[in-house]
Structures are given as C-alpha cells and as structure tokens.
Scaffold this motif. Structure first.
Motif, PDB file in Angstrom:
ATOM      1  N   PRO A  51      21.494  20.262  20.797  1.00 36.29           N
ATOM      2  CA  PRO A  51      20.798  20.699  21.815  1.00 36.29           C
ATOM      3  C   PRO A  51      21.514  21.638  22.814  1.00 36.29           C
ATOM      4  O   PRO A  51      22.677  21.356  23.145  1.00 36.29           O
ATOM      5  CB  PRO A  51      20.332  19.222  22.620  1.00 36.29           C
ATOM      6  CG  PRO A  51      20.343  18.280  21.466  1.00 36.29           C
ATOM      7  CD  PRO A  51      21.543  18.838  20.486  1.00 36.29           C
ATOM      8  N   GLY A  52      20.863  22.678  23.575  1.00 28.84           N
ATOM      9  CA  GLY A  52      21.540  23.514  24.199  1.00 28.84           C
ATOM     10  C   GLY A  52      22.370  24.857  23.585  1.00 28.84           C
ATOM     11  O   GLY A  52      22.871  25.491  24.219  1.00 28.84           O
ATOM     12  N   TYR A 277      30.004  17.011  19.094  1.00 27.12           N
ATOM     13  CA  TYR A 277      28.914  17.547  20.135  1.00 27.12           C
ATOM     14  C   TYR A 277      27.679  16.758  20.162  1.00 27.12           C
ATOM     15  O   TYR A 277      27.237  16.215  21.183  1.00 27.12           O
ATOM     16  CB  TYR A 277      28.896  19.086  20.035  1.00 27.12           C
ATOM     17  CG  TYR A 277      27.782  19.704  20.989  1.00 27.12           C
ATOM     18  CD1 TYR A 277      28.201  19.980  22.246  1.00 27.12           C
ATOM     19  CD2 TYR A 277      26.550  19.836  20.628  1.00 27.12           C
ATOM     20  CE1 TYR A 277      27.285  20.625  23.154  1.00 27.12           C
ATOM     21  CE2 TYR A 277      25.376  20.554  21.386  1.00 27.12           C
ATOM     22  CZ  TYR A 277      25.744  20.859  22.708  1.00 27.12           C
ATOM     23  OH  TYR A 277      24.959  21.595  23.731  1.00 27.12           O
ATOM     24  N   SER A 278      26.980  16.775  19.037  1.00 24.52           N
ATOM     25  CA  SER A 278      25.700  16.248  18.752  1.00 24.52           C
ATOM     26  C   SER A 278      25.803  14.674  19.179  1.00 24.52           C
ATOM     27  O   SER A 278      24.699  14.192  19.705  1.00 24.52           O
ATOM     28  CB  SER A 278      25.147  16.414  17.582  1.00 24.52           C
ATOM     29  OG  SER A 278      25.067  18.041  17.032  1.00 24.52           O
ATOM     30  N   LYS A 281      25.604  14.321  22.891  1.00 29.71           N
ATOM     31  CA  LYS A 281      24.077  14.743  23.207  1.00 29.71           C
ATOM     32  C   LYS A 281      23.116  13.741  22.932  1.00 29.71           C
ATOM     33  O   LYS A 281      22.342  13.580  23.825  1.00 29.71           O
ATOM     34  CB  LYS A 281      23.803  16.193  22.778  1.00 29.71           C
ATOM     35  CG  LYS A 281      24.605  17.340  23.369  1.00 29.71           C
ATOM     36  CD  LYS A 281      24.379  17.596  24.711  1.00 29.71           C
ATOM     37  CE  LYS A 281      25.063  18.635  25.369  1.00 29.71           C
ATOM     38  NZ  LYS A 281      24.774  18.793  26.910  1.00 29.71           N
ATOM     39  N   LYS A 285      21.066  11.712  25.963  1.00 29.36           N
ATOM     40  CA  LYS A 285      19.921  11.991  26.031  1.00 29.36           C
ATOM     41  C   LYS A 285      19.193  10.309  26.083  1.00 29.36           C
ATOM     42  O   LYS A 285      17.929  10.296  26.835  1.00 29.36           O
ATOM     43  CB  LYS A 285      18.988  12.556  24.709  1.00 29.36           C
ATOM     44  CG  LYS A 285      17.515  12.719  25.010  1.00 29.36           C
ATOM     45  CD  LYS A 285      17.090  13.816  23.911  1.00 29.36           C
ATOM     46  CE  LYS A 285      15.765  14.009  23.924  1.00 29.36           C
ATOM     47  NZ  LYS A 285      15.149  14.719  22.776  1.00 29.36           N
ATOM     48  N   GLU A 291      26.904  11.362  30.336  1.00 28.87           N
ATOM     49  CA  GLU A 291      27.251  12.457  29.214  1.00 28.87           C
ATOM     50  C   GLU A 291      28.199  13.259  29.837  1.00 28.87           C
ATOM     51  O   GLU A 291      29.208  13.373  29.157  1.00 28.87           O
ATOM     52  CB  GLU A 291      25.907  13.068  29.142  1.00 28.87           C
ATOM     53  CG  GLU A 291      26.295  14.482  28.127  1.00 28.87           C
ATOM     54  CD  GLU A 291      24.878  15.174  27.963  1.00 28.87           C
ATOM     55  OE1 GLU A 291      25.034  16.493  27.921  1.00 28.87           O
ATOM     56  OE2 GLU A 291      23.927  14.527  27.720  1.00 28.87           O
ATOM     57  N   LYS A 292      28.278  13.625  31.040  1.00 26.25           N
ATOM     58  CA  LYS A 292      29.336  14.543  31.649  1.00 26.25           C
ATOM     59  C   LYS A 292      30.815  13.957  31.623  1.00 26.25           C
ATOM     60  O   LYS A 292      31.543  14.475  31.089  1.00 26.25           O
ATOM     61  CB  LYS A 292      28.885  14.749  33.035  1.00 26.25           C
ATOM     62  CG  LYS A 292      29.795  15.824  33.642  1.00 26.25           C
ATOM     63  CD  LYS A 292      29.238  16.431  34.965  1.00 26.25           C
ATOM     64  CE  LYS A 292      29.182  15.510  35.995  1.00 26.25           C
ATOM     65  NZ  LYS A 292      28.684  16.207  37.380  1.00 26.25           N
ATOM     66  N   ILE A 295      31.936  13.868  28.060  1.00 27.93           N
ATOM     67  CA  ILE A 295      32.536  14.972  27.556  1.00 27.93           C
ATOM     68  C   ILE A 295      33.848  15.395  28.216  1.00 27.93           C
ATOM     69  O   ILE A 295      34.837  15.786  27.321  1.00 27.93           O
ATOM     70  CB  ILE A 295      31.663  16.217  28.324  1.00 27.93           C
ATOM     71  CG1 ILE A 295      30.073  16.212  27.325  1.00 27.93           C
ATOM     72  CG2 ILE A 295      32.205  17.660  27.962  1.00 27.93           C
ATOM     73  CD1 ILE A 295      29.086  17.149  27.934  1.00 27.93           C
ATOM     74  N   HIS A 314      30.857  22.576  24.183  1.00 27.24           N
ATOM     75  CA  HIS A 314      30.734  22.107  25.566  1.00 27.24           C
ATOM     76  C   HIS A 314      31.388  23.072  26.691  1.00 27.24           C
ATOM     77  O   HIS A 314      31.660  22.715  27.809  1.00 27.24           O
ATOM     78  CB  HIS A 314      31.457  20.741  25.774  1.00 27.24           C
ATOM     79  CG  HIS A 314      30.793  19.580  24.940  1.00 27.24           C
ATOM     80  ND1 HIS A 314      29.718  19.206  25.339  1.00 27.24           N
ATOM     81  CD2 HIS A 314      31.376  18.916  24.094  1.00 27.24           C
ATOM     82  CE1 HIS A 314      29.339  18.090  24.544  1.00 27.24           C
ATOM     83  NE2 HIS A 314      30.359  17.941  23.794  1.00 27.24           N
ATOM     84  N   GLU A 317      29.489  24.059  29.920  1.00 29.88           N
ATOM     85  CA  GLU A 317      29.363  22.933  30.681  1.00 29.88           C
ATOM     86  C   GLU A 317      30.488  22.605  31.459  1.00 29.88           C
ATOM     87  O   GLU A 317      30.560  22.247  32.668  1.00 29.88           O
ATOM     88  CB  GLU A 317      28.867  21.477  29.823  1.00 29.88           C
ATOM     89  CG  GLU A 317      27.574  21.550  29.048  1.00 29.88           C
ATOM     90  CD  GLU A 317      27.400  20.775  28.004  1.00 29.88           C
ATOM     91  OE1 GLU A 317      26.718  19.702  28.484  1.00 29.88           O
ATOM     92  OE2 GLU A 317      27.969  20.884  26.927  1.00 29.88           O
TER      93      GLU A 317
END
Length: 323
Positions: A51-52, A277-278, A281, A285, A291-292, A295, A314, A317
């Motif tokens: 996503p993203g 990454y996934s 994410k 979700k 999440e932040k 990361i 990332h 972000e």
C-alpha cells in the motif's frame, strides 16, 4: 544501604535530554527510495501488497519525482518493468529500454537527483530467474557477459551508480572492468553482497513481475542460515572493486549488518525490503501497532546495527517527519 550513585533515569527525564544523549539518529541523508518504472503510458498502479507504493510510466512520474526532491531524499533506486521479455533478458541492454529511458528522463529534468540502477535480469526474463538458464539453473559466466552490456547501457544513459543484485560470482569485477574500459571510471558500484534467498521478497515480486516461473533462487542467493559466508561474500566484492556493500533483507539480518560494519571500513547499505514494509502496513491498517512509531523503531534498529544507508519504501514517510 545507600542508594546507588548511578541513576540512568536522570538522562531519560524528558524529551530534550533524551534528544541530547540519543546515540542513533535517523537522517534523510541515510535514505534511498526505490522506484518501479513500467513501460507504457498513463500508468500509475498501486501495488496491492505494498500500500502506498506504485508502478509509474514515465509520463506519470513527475509528481513523484518532485515530491522526492522536495523532501530532500538524495537518491532513488530504479527497477524496470519492461513490455518485452525473453529467455536472456536482452531488453536490459536496449538503449531504448524502460530503465535507459527512465535514467535519461530523470537526469534531464531533475539532474540534482542521484540515480542508482538495479542490475539484474529477473524482471526481463520469461522465466523470472536472474540470468541465462542452462539445465534449469542460472549459468553464472554467460550471465556475466550480458551483465557487462547491461551496465554499459545504464552508464551511457547517465546512471550515477549501478547496483548488481543477481549474486553472480565475479560480477563486481566484471562490472568494474567494463565500466573502466568504456571510460566510466567514476561510476561507483553498490553491490548486493550479502543477498539472502529470503521469503521477505514476495511483495516485490508482485511489484516487478519477477517471480520465478519454476523453482527458486537458492542456488545463487545466500542460505538464510549462514552468517560467516556473508563476510566472505563482502570480502570478495570489495576485492573486486565494490564501493558500497549491501545486506538484504535488513530486519531479519541485523546481525549480518553488524558483522559487516565491524569487519570492513566501507559504507554499508541495508535494504528494508518489501515484506518488511508490507507487514508494518498490514498491522498498522488493522490497528495492531502504532504504524509510525514502528516504522521509526525499525529503521533506527537497522541504523543502530551499523547501516550507513537504508534503502526503504518508507523513505517519504520518514522524510516528512524528520525533514
């Protein structure tokens, strides 16, 4: 009994003192952002498992490039999705191939952006393996001959750096000699020196359409159980002329990053790969993690382990938060 003199909590009292004594700090200067460039027009396709993250045709790339530059991210790593595939991946050295066109486009319109090209064949072969096949396995030396043609085409298009990822024996030496013989002595090599045959690559193979049609890549990528072998691979690449060495993936191989950093006095890159990454994410979700914060904790762990450079999806972000 007297209370201990040492109270480590004194230096955790508030955010200002924590900032002052913080040992590891992420910087935008640490980051490389991967980009997927697809042959065709009017393409901006989100990758379902990432996503993203999108695949772009060149005519849809400007908005993304401008954002990268505005965020002060210093470099991008290009992956191509061609319209033509064959048994040997010949489009990798086509002067009008998608990566060659992308390099020229970016360097013409955004010369300040540092462009690194992934050097491999899996996206360009019908079988999805990383070179020329012989008896259902990749022929190392025949693949090296084609690799020379690929890197020279990237250099002529204007690439700033090349990054061989196929894990062929002797690839750095072959690339260095090819670049030097054509006058590209200033183009550095960032070698995927310790690239493991990892299950974390699944979403990338969706993004780049590079899943092998049969078997797997364990005859040329490293066994995840091996630690000492990584140091051997790095030493060989440095002897052959690598300027930067890479560990891939990152999160499950922090010990390898640390080993490489502690044993070699060269810049160390780590690839925070698609599966890493996934997972973040997906959990973010679902509300299972912050999440932040995860990361930043993840990327900080990679840098703390010893990485000087982090290739990560990332990057944007992170840059928005610390820019």
């Amino acid at each position: 009994m007297a209370f201990p003199i040492h109270r480590p909590r004194r230096l955790r009292k508030n955010e200002n003192i924590r900032r002052l004594v913080r040992e590891t700090k992420l910087s935008i200067d640490d980051l490389i952002y991967p980009l997927f460039i697809e042959d065709g027009k009017n393409i901006k396709t989100e990758i379902p498992s990432m996503p993203g993250i999108y695949r772009y045709s060149l005519d849809k790339l400007d908005e993304e490039l401008k954002e990268i530059i505005d965020l002060n991210i210093p470099a991008v790593l290009l992956f191509g999705i061609p319209s033509y595939k064959d048994e040997i991946g010949s489009d990798t050295w086509n002067e009008e191939g998608i990566i060659q066109k992308a390099i020229k486009y970016i360097k013409d319109k955004y010369p300040e952006l540092y462009v690194i090209t992934d050097v491999c064949f899996c996206e360009y072969t019908e079988h999805g393996h990383c070179g020329v096949l012989c008896c259902n396995d990749v022929d190392n030396d025949k693949t090296l001959e084609n690799t020379k043609k690929q890197v020279i085409s990237h250099a002529k298009a204007g690439a700033d750096m090349v990054a061989p990822s196929g894990m062929m024996d002797g690839v750095v030496k072959v690339i260095r000699e090819a670049l030097d013989s054509e006058g590209f002595v200033d183009i550095p090599i960032m070698s995927y020196s310790a690239k493991y045959a990892s299950s974390y690559y699944g979403p990338f193979r969706d993004a780049a359409e590079s899943a092998p049609a049969f078997g797997d890549r364990r005859t040329y990528q490293m066994d995840p159980a091996n630690r000492r072998e990584a140091l051997k691979e790095v030493a060989l690449d440095l002897e052959e002329g690598a300027d930067i060495v890479m560990v891939k993936p990152a999160l499950a191989y922090l010990d390898i990053i640390s080993d490489v950093k502690n044993n070699f006095n060269v810049p160390v890159a780590a690839y925070n790969v698609s599966g890493e990454y996934s997972m973040i994410k997906a959990a973010g979700k679902l509300g299972w993690i912050d999440e932040k914060k995860v990361i930043f904790e993840t990327l900080t762990s990679i840098k703390r382990a010893g990485a000087d450079i982090i290739i990560t999806y990332h990057a944007k972000e992170v840059a928005k938060e610390i820019g």
